[in-house]
Design a protein around this motif. Structure first.
Motif, mmCIF file in Angstrom:
data_model
loop_
_atom_site.group_PDB
_atom_site.id
_atom_site.type_symbol
_atom_site.label_atom_id
_atom_site.label_comp_id
_atom_site.label_asym_id
_atom_site.label_seq_id
_atom_site.Cartn_x
_atom_site.Cartn_y
_atom_site.Cartn_z
ATOM 1 N N PRO A 8 -7.353 126.668 -62.343
ATOM 2 C CA PRO A 8 -6.797 125.431 -61.776
ATOM 3 C C PRO A 8 -7.849 124.328 -61.727
ATOM 4 N N ILE A 9 -7.351 123.102 -61.638
ATOM 5 C CA ILE A 9 -8.219 121.932 -61.569
ATOM 6 C C ILE A 9 -9.024 121.959 -60.265
ATOM 7 N N SER A 10 -10.309 121.657 -60.391
ATOM 8 C CA SER A 10 -11.162 121.662 -59.197
ATOM 9 C C SER A 10 -11.349 120.270 -58.618
ATOM 10 N N CYS A 11 -11.050 119.217 -59.381
ATOM 11 C CA CYS A 11 -11.260 117.873 -58.850
ATOM 12 C C CYS A 11 -10.445 116.859 -59.638
ATOM 13 N N PHE A 12 -9.908 115.843 -58.959
ATOM 14 C CA PHE A 12 -9.209 114.736 -59.590
ATOM 15 C C PHE A 12 -10.023 113.466 -59.381
ATOM 16 N N THR A 13 -10.082 112.628 -60.389
ATOM 17 C CA THR A 13 -10.791 111.347 -60.296
ATOM 18 C C THR A 13 -9.871 110.240 -60.786
ATOM 19 N N TRP A 14 -9.664 109.210 -59.933
ATOM 20 C CA TRP A 14 -8.853 108.058 -60.299
ATOM 21 C C TRP A 14 -9.777 106.936 -60.737
ATOM 22 N N VAL A 15 -9.494 106.378 -61.916
ATOM 23 C CA VAL A 15 -10.324 105.317 -62.492
ATOM 24 C C VAL A 15 -9.446 104.105 -62.749
ATOM 25 N N GLU A 16 -9.926 102.919 -62.306
ATOM 26 C CA GLU A 16 -9.211 101.671 -62.544
ATOM 27 C C GLU A 16 -9.737 101.029 -63.821
ATOM 28 N N ASN A 17 -8.846 100.795 -64.766
ATOM 29 C CA ASN A 17 -9.219 100.195 -66.041
ATOM 30 C C ASN A 17 -9.062 98.686 -65.988
ATOM 31 N N SER A 18 -10.078 97.965 -66.373
ATOM 32 C CA SER A 18 -10.022 96.508 -66.475
ATOM 33 C C SER A 18 -10.425 96.094 -67.881
ATOM 34 N N LYS A 19 -10.500 94.796 -68.105
ATOM 35 C CA LYS A 19 -10.826 94.302 -69.436
ATOM 36 C C LYS A 19 -12.277 94.592 -69.815
ATOM 37 N N HIS A 20 -13.139 94.683 -68.846
ATOM 38 C CA HIS A 20 -14.563 94.796 -69.142
ATOM 39 C C HIS A 20 -15.134 96.182 -68.845
ATOM 40 N N THR A 21 -14.640 96.838 -67.808
ATOM 41 C CA THR A 21 -15.248 98.114 -67.433
ATOM 42 C C THR A 21 -14.230 98.974 -66.713
ATOM 43 N N ALA A 22 -14.605 100.210 -66.493
ATOM 44 C CA ALA A 22 -13.783 101.150 -65.729
ATOM 45 C C ALA A 22 -14.509 101.491 -64.433
ATOM 46 N N MET A 23 -13.771 101.528 -63.314
ATOM 47 C CA MET A 23 -14.388 101.754 -62.011
ATOM 48 C C MET A 23 -13.646 102.867 -61.289
ATOM 49 N N ILE A 24 -14.410 103.816 -60.760
ATOM 50 C CA ILE A 24 -13.824 104.912 -59.995
ATOM 51 C C ILE A 24 -13.347 104.367 -58.651
ATOM 52 N N VAL A 25 -12.069 104.585 -58.325
ATOM 53 C CA VAL A 25 -11.503 104.086 -57.075
ATOM 54 C C VAL A 25 -11.195 105.204 -56.084
ATOM 55 N N ALA A 26 -11.067 106.431 -56.547
ATOM 56 C CA ALA A 26 -10.788 107.537 -55.636
ATOM 57 C C ALA A 26 -11.147 108.835 -56.311
ATOM 58 N N GLU A 27 -11.524 109.808 -55.493
ATOM 59 C CA GLU A 27 -11.873 111.132 -55.990
ATOM 60 C C GLU A 27 -11.337 112.189 -55.050
ATOM 61 N N GLY A 28 -10.944 113.297 -55.609
ATOM 62 C CA GLY A 28 -10.605 114.459 -54.810
ATOM 63 C C GLY A 28 -9.172 114.522 -54.333
ATOM 64 N N ASP A 29 -8.336 113.462 -54.548
ATOM 65 C CA ASP A 29 -6.962 113.456 -54.064
ATOM 66 C C ASP A 29 -6.021 113.273 -55.247
ATOM 67 N N VAL A 30 -4.864 113.924 -55.165
ATOM 68 C CA VAL A 30 -3.920 113.835 -56.275
ATOM 69 C C VAL A 30 -3.006 112.633 -56.128
ATOM 70 N N ARG A 31 -3.035 111.941 -54.968
ATOM 71 C CA ARG A 31 -2.170 110.792 -54.735
ATOM 72 C C ARG A 31 -3.015 109.529 -54.622
ATOM 73 N N LEU A 32 -2.458 108.417 -55.082
ATOM 74 C CA LEU A 32 -3.143 107.133 -55.023
ATOM 75 C C LEU A 32 -2.100 106.040 -54.908
ATOM 76 N N THR A 33 -2.309 105.106 -53.965
ATOM 77 C CA THR A 33 -1.431 103.951 -53.801
ATOM 78 C C THR A 33 -2.034 102.775 -54.537
ATOM 79 N N VAL A 34 -1.266 102.172 -55.451
ATOM 80 C CA VAL A 34 -1.756 101.060 -56.255
ATOM 81 C C VAL A 34 -0.831 99.873 -56.069
#
Length: 429
Positions: free
Chosen positions: A284-310
């Motif tokens: 099973p998966i040991s970790c989830f990482t949410w990344v926000e994609n923009s025009k210039h770079t990608a930024m990690i916005v959350a780690e460790g949770d399977v849910r994210l409010t955007v």
């Protein structure tokens, strides 16, 4: 034992006799001071009054005569004198307790009976009150043969050195668009010199003086205001300035903050949604990482949770961290396959170079040559979850991109249908 008992009995009897004598003495004193609760004169006046040092004090007063004998009754056609006695109503034993007598031109206190005694009005004004004049006072009336003191109705006067703080009151519902009345009031023990009231609602407000039910006075100012959201939290400050002897003033202030209810202002709403990240994998998966994609770079916005409010105009992707053993095994397998294919191609080319060509012998034209596949592995570093870094010691997530290439003379449909393959590996730091 008998002697001791007789002494105790005698001692108890003596104590009882002393107690009875004390009770008789005390009760007789009370009865003498209040004339056995049936005085010849009763007044109606406040029991407690407070004066400001250096100012005056008005004592509202009215009396009712109760003659003890039929021939000794109050007659307003006769000359009437009013007397004020300090501390003790039995002034015969101490003439100094008589601080004012309207029949005399010289008195120890500056007192004026402003009420009409013929109308049974004994209202009096004590001027320029001093701190040492705090005491209880008894009123006495002398009307020909009828002379009586209000023994049971003393007026207790206290004197303070500082001014009274005014009182701010607001009548009405404290809601937006409602009209309310704001009132600032101050005690007025000396109506001849009422306090001046000022506040920050309006300059030079109109001052009014009102008479209370007990005969005392209150000075007030008023202002009507229509409430709005800007009044919420607004501080109303009222100041009372009391004139005192010597042309000076004693001042006190009061501040009240308004609390106004109003409808919502500058309301805004945002579009949002909840994202869920899931994957079917073993282990099973040991970790989830949410990344926000923009025009210039990608930024990690959350780690460790399977849910994210955007919210609107935000793009996120989900990266999965697979256990290290599985990823490493896949990466090693890909590397071995690539190495094997490359070695085999090199060997075939070497054999073709060394073999002699026989004249007239051509390879079958319809025989398909052996297809060789080439795989390039590119490793790209990606950040991992903080929880995984802590528990596994600074691990790095590696993404392996696998490309499959066809020979130059291979079928076009085979080359066009080849899709890139991606693999993710976990690399120790």
């Amino acid at each position: 034992m008998e002697g001791c008992s007789s002494e105790m009995a005698a001692f108890s009897q003596n104590m009882l006799t002393v107690s009875m004598l004390l009770n008789v003495f005390l009760l007789s004193g009370v009865q003498t001071g209040c004339n056995n609760k049936n005085p010849n004169l009763k007044i109606t006046a406040p029991e407690e009054m407070e004066a400001l040092s250096g100012s005056c004090l008005l004592i509202p007063c009215s009396f009712r005569a109760i003659p003890e004998k039929p021939g000794e009754k109050f007659d307003n056609n006769r000359e009437i004198f009013g007397v004020w006695i300090k501390s003790d109503s039995a002034f015969e034993n101490n003439k100094k307790n008589v601080i004012y007598n309207s029949s005399q031109s010289q008195n120890s206190y500056a007192v004026n009976i402003s009420g009409n005694l013929r109308e049974k009005n004994c209202t009096s004004v004590f001027s320029n009150v001093k701190s040492n004049q705090a005491d209880k006072y008894f009123f006495r009336m002398e009307n020909g043969p009828f002379r009586a003191t209000a023994n049971c109705d003393p007026v207790n006067i206290t004197v303070r050195d500082s001014a009274w703080s005014p009182r701010i009151e607001i009548s009405g519902d404290m809601k937006e668009k409602n009209s309310v009345t704001v009132t600032c009031s101050a005690l007025t023990p000396c109506p001849q010199s009422p306090p001046g009231l000022t506040w920050n609602l309006q300059p030079n407000p109109h001052r009014q003086m009102e008479r209370n039910k007990d005969g005392t006075f209150t000075t007030t100012i008023q202002q009507n205001i229509t409430l709005s959201e800007i009044h919420d939290g607004y501080n109303i400050t009222c100041s009372a300035r009391y004139p005192v002897d010597g042309g000076k003033n004693k001042t006190a202030n009061t501040k009240v903050a308004l609390s106004v209810s109003y409808a919502p202002k500058e309301t805004s709403a945002a579009r949002w949604m909840e994202l869920n990240c899931s994957s079917r994998v073993k282990p099973p998966i040991s970790c989830f990482t949410w990344v926000e994609n923009s025009k210039h770079t990608a930024m990690i916005v959350a780690e460790g949770d399977v849910r994210l409010t955007v919210y609107e105009e935000e793009t996120h992707c989900c990266n999965l961290l697979i256990p290290l053993i599985t990823v490493t095994a896949v990466a090693v397998l890909i590397f071995l396959v690539a190495w094997f294919l490359k070695s085999r191609r090199t060997a075939v080319q070497h054999n073709q170079t060394k073999a002699p060509e026989e004249p007239g012998v051509q390879p079958p034209s319809n025989e398909r040559r052996e297809e060789l596949h080439y795989v390039d592995v590119n490793f790209i570093k990606k950040p991992t979850c903080a929880s995984e870094s802590t528990s596994r010691g600074q691990q790095e997530t590696l993404y392996a991109q696998v490309k499959v290439s066809e020979p130059e003379n291979g079928p076009a449909e085979t080359a066009d249908s080849s899709d890139p393959f991606y693999s993710t590996v976990q690399k120790p730091g």
